[in-house]
Design a protein around this motif. Structure first.
Motif, short mmCIF file in Angstrom:
data_model
loop_
_atom_site.label_atom_id
_atom_site.label_comp_id
_atom_site.label_asym_id
_atom_site.label_seq_id
_atom_site.Cartn_x
_atom_site.Cartn_y
_atom_site.Cartn_z
N GLU A 1 -3.61 -43.40 -27.77
CA GLU A 1 -2.34 -42.70 -27.61
C GLU A 1 -1.91 -41.96 -28.87
N ALA A 2 -2.56 -42.22 -29.98
CA ALA A 2 -2.14 -41.65 -31.25
C ALA A 2 -2.36 -40.15 -31.30
N ASP A 3 -1.41 -39.44 -31.89
CA ASP A 3 -1.57 -38.02 -32.17
C ASP A 3 -2.36 -37.81 -33.46
N HIS A 4 -2.29 -38.80 -34.34
CA HIS A 4 -3.00 -38.72 -35.61
C HIS A 4 -3.43 -40.13 -36.00
N ILE A 5 -4.67 -40.29 -36.41
CA ILE A 5 -5.18 -41.59 -36.84
C ILE A 5 -5.47 -41.54 -38.33
N VAL A 6 -4.97 -42.54 -39.04
CA VAL A 6 -5.29 -42.72 -40.45
C VAL A 6 -6.28 -43.87 -40.53
N ALA A 7 -7.53 -43.56 -40.87
CA ALA A 7 -8.60 -44.56 -40.95
C ALA A 7 -8.78 -44.98 -42.40
N VAL A 8 -8.62 -46.29 -42.66
CA VAL A 8 -8.58 -46.78 -44.04
C VAL A 8 -9.88 -47.50 -44.39
N ALA A 9 -10.44 -47.13 -45.54
CA ALA A 9 -11.64 -47.80 -46.07
C ALA A 9 -11.33 -48.35 -47.44
N SER A 10 -11.82 -49.54 -47.72
CA SER A 10 -11.68 -50.09 -49.06
C SER A 10 -12.76 -49.48 -49.95
N ALA A 11 -12.36 -48.92 -51.07
CA ALA A 11 -13.28 -48.16 -51.92
C ALA A 11 -14.11 -49.07 -52.82
N ASP A 12 -14.96 -49.87 -52.19
CA ASP A 12 -15.92 -50.69 -52.91
C ASP A 12 -17.18 -50.74 -52.05
N PRO A 13 -18.32 -51.16 -52.58
CA PRO A 13 -19.56 -51.12 -51.80
C PRO A 13 -19.47 -51.83 -50.46
N VAL A 14 -18.88 -53.02 -50.42
CA VAL A 14 -18.78 -53.76 -49.16
C VAL A 14 -17.81 -53.06 -48.20
N GLY A 15 -16.67 -52.65 -48.72
CA GLY A 15 -15.68 -52.00 -47.88
C GLY A 15 -16.18 -50.69 -47.29
N LEU A 16 -16.89 -49.89 -48.09
CA LEU A 16 -17.42 -48.62 -47.58
C LEU A 16 -18.51 -48.87 -46.54
N ALA A 17 -19.33 -49.88 -46.74
CA ALA A 17 -20.36 -50.19 -45.76
C ALA A 17 -19.74 -50.62 -44.43
N ARG A 18 -18.72 -51.46 -44.50
CA ARG A 18 -18.04 -51.87 -43.28
C ARG A 18 -17.41 -50.68 -42.57
N PHE A 19 -16.79 -49.81 -43.34
CA PHE A 19 -16.12 -48.66 -42.73
C PHE A 19 -17.13 -47.73 -42.05
N LEU A 20 -18.23 -47.44 -42.71
CA LEU A 20 -19.21 -46.52 -42.15
C LEU A 20 -19.85 -47.08 -40.89
N ARG A 21 -20.02 -48.40 -40.82
CA ARG A 21 -20.56 -49.00 -39.60
C ARG A 21 -19.57 -48.89 -38.43
N ALA A 22 -18.27 -49.06 -38.74
CA ALA A 22 -17.26 -49.08 -37.69
C ALA A 22 -16.72 -47.69 -37.35
N HIS A 23 -16.99 -46.71 -38.20
CA HIS A 23 -16.42 -45.38 -37.99
C HIS A 23 -16.91 -44.76 -36.69
N ARG B 1 -22.22 -38.27 -47.53
CA ARG B 1 -23.66 -38.40 -47.30
C ARG B 1 -23.98 -39.31 -46.11
N PHE B 2 -23.29 -40.44 -46.01
CA PHE B 2 -23.64 -41.43 -44.99
C PHE B 2 -22.76 -41.38 -43.74
N GLY B 3 -21.63 -40.70 -43.83
CA GLY B 3 -20.74 -40.64 -42.67
C GLY B 3 -20.37 -39.25 -42.24
N GLY B 4 -20.81 -38.23 -42.99
CA GLY B 4 -20.43 -36.87 -42.65
C GLY B 4 -18.93 -36.64 -42.76
N ILE B 5 -18.27 -37.38 -43.63
CA ILE B 5 -16.82 -37.32 -43.79
C ILE B 5 -16.50 -36.52 -45.04
N ASP B 6 -15.87 -35.39 -44.85
CA ASP B 6 -15.49 -34.52 -45.96
C ASP B 6 -13.99 -34.59 -46.22
#
Length: 405
Positions: free
Chosen positions: A278-300, A338-343
């Protein structure tokens, strides 16, 4: 308007309330002796309203569940503070004093006369999501709500997390009676409107950056109350209530079909999935550390499958050299690209001192550390990505003052 009423109250209140109801033109279709009696009588009697004593003998979760399923509005009669806490603790806000006259009850019945609310444009819904591992979803949702409110818009922050709701403790608010669950119950009975939202909502008072809060469920076992259809109806009504609705969601995106044998059974993640759709805009949050970025890229990728809107802003939170190495901003940006195509992600630097001060005082980041680098980054996020282009504070504040009056 004639209303079909069910009573589950002790003597002599049952005779008094039945007499008053009939005297005012209503039908008393059930006079139950306890919660089980009332629950079994709901189907054949088909009441529209149940007036129930706020005691375990007459009011139970089973009664509430059956009333919700049948679209029956529950009004709790309370005679002392213990009964009032019991009723609010299970999510009931429709309370009336046990000795009050019928006029007090009549205001809670369907069709009761109420002043028509001023028309309101359809509000914008912003959902804040992130993977497991505490990337800072709640902190960011609170900060976004505060910054939008500071720009002069009316805001409601709703905690729809069915796993670990945390907006209430973060802001020092009571969550014994979860506001969002109560709103969902009213929506299920087709009784939710702006007046009800303002009655069950709590205000976080912070001057020009004040906003409404619908607290989340304090007990995770209450997740069945947040079904998909109720959450959808509640979000839709919130759109008509305020300019912006900020939803703090859970991390899990599984739809639960593969682990349930009943296709009509409630889904624990339905609230999060519905909020994201239902959201008009989604803010997707990643923790900026190796584990947090890996979790985010898997779930993105799962987020992309669930989301309907194309307006998704990725925020790398807690950016710091101690966890990611030299040049942390460049490293995080390159990893996401590089790993998520997120610019063009939004980078929020880690400010431990400011974050701790906000948690300690149960206030927003803007209140305790207005010059914090993290706060300034979130303010730019709101101004550049979330608010409409050309929105001015002067125009927005004028509308907000008119709304408050």
């Amino acid at each position: 308007m004639t209303v079909r009423i069910a009573l589950a109250v002790p003597s002599p209140h049952d005779e008094r309330l039945a007499f008053e109801a009939r005297r005012h033109g209503h039908d008393v279709v059930v006079t139950a002796v306890d919660a089980d009696d009332l629950e079994s009588a709901l189907v054949p009697a088909r009441p529209e309203v149940a007036i129930v004593w706020a005691d375990e003998r007459y009011l139970s979760y089973g009664v509430l569940a059956e009333c919700d399923a049948r679209g029956v509005r529950v009004v709790a009669a309370v005679s002392n503070d213990v009964e009032r806490r019991y009723a609010t603790g299970i999510g009931l806000y429709d309370l009336v004093d046990a000795e009050a006259g019928w006029d007090a009850i009549a205001t809670l019945l369907p069709g009761a006369d109420a002043p028509a609310p001023a028309p309101h444009a359809r509000g914008t819904v912003i959902a804040v999501w992130g993977p497991a591992g505490s990337p800072g979803r709640t902190t960011l949702a609170i900060a976004i709500a505060a910054e939008i409110a500071a720009a002069g818009f009316t805001v409601a922050l709703a905690d729809v997390d069915t796993h670990s709701a945390s907006v209430a403790p973060a802001l020092g608010l009571m969550d014994e009676a979860p506001g969002f669950a109560a709103a969902c119950r009213l929506a299920g009975a087709d009784s939710l409107d702006r007046a009800e939202l303002e009655r069950i909502g709590q205000r976080h008072d912070a001057g020009d950056s004040s906003f409404w809060v619908l607290t989340g469920i304090g007990q995770p076992s209450r997740w069945p109350e947040l079904s998909a259809d109720r959450v959808l109806a509640t979000i839709d009504e919130c759109r008509r209530w305020v300019d912006y609705v900020v939803l703090d969601t859970a991390s899990s995106l599984e739809s639960d079909e593969e682990i349930s044998s009943d296709m009509f059974a409630p889904r624990r993640n339905a609230a999060t999935v519905t909020a994201l759709r239902e959201a008009d805009h989604i803010v997707a949050v990643a923790s900026a550390d190796p584990v947090g970025l890996a979790r985010f890229l898997r779930a993105h990728g799962d987020l992309a499958d669930v989301a309907v809107t194309l307006e998704i802003t990725v925020v790398a939170n807690k950016v710091r050299a101690s966890a990611i190495g030299l040049g942390p901003a460049a490293q995080v940006t390159q990893t996401l690209s590089r790993f998520g195509g997120i610019d063009d992600p939004v980078l929020v630097p880690w400010d431990q001192q400011a974050m701790d001060a906000a948690v300690l005082s149960a206030r927003t980041l803007a209140e305790v550390a207005p010059k914090s680098a993290a706060r300034l980054a979130i303010r730019r996020l709101v101004a550049d990505r979330l608010l409409p282009v050309g929105a001015t504070r002067r125009r927005a504040v004028a509308g907000s003052r008119l709304w408050r009056r």
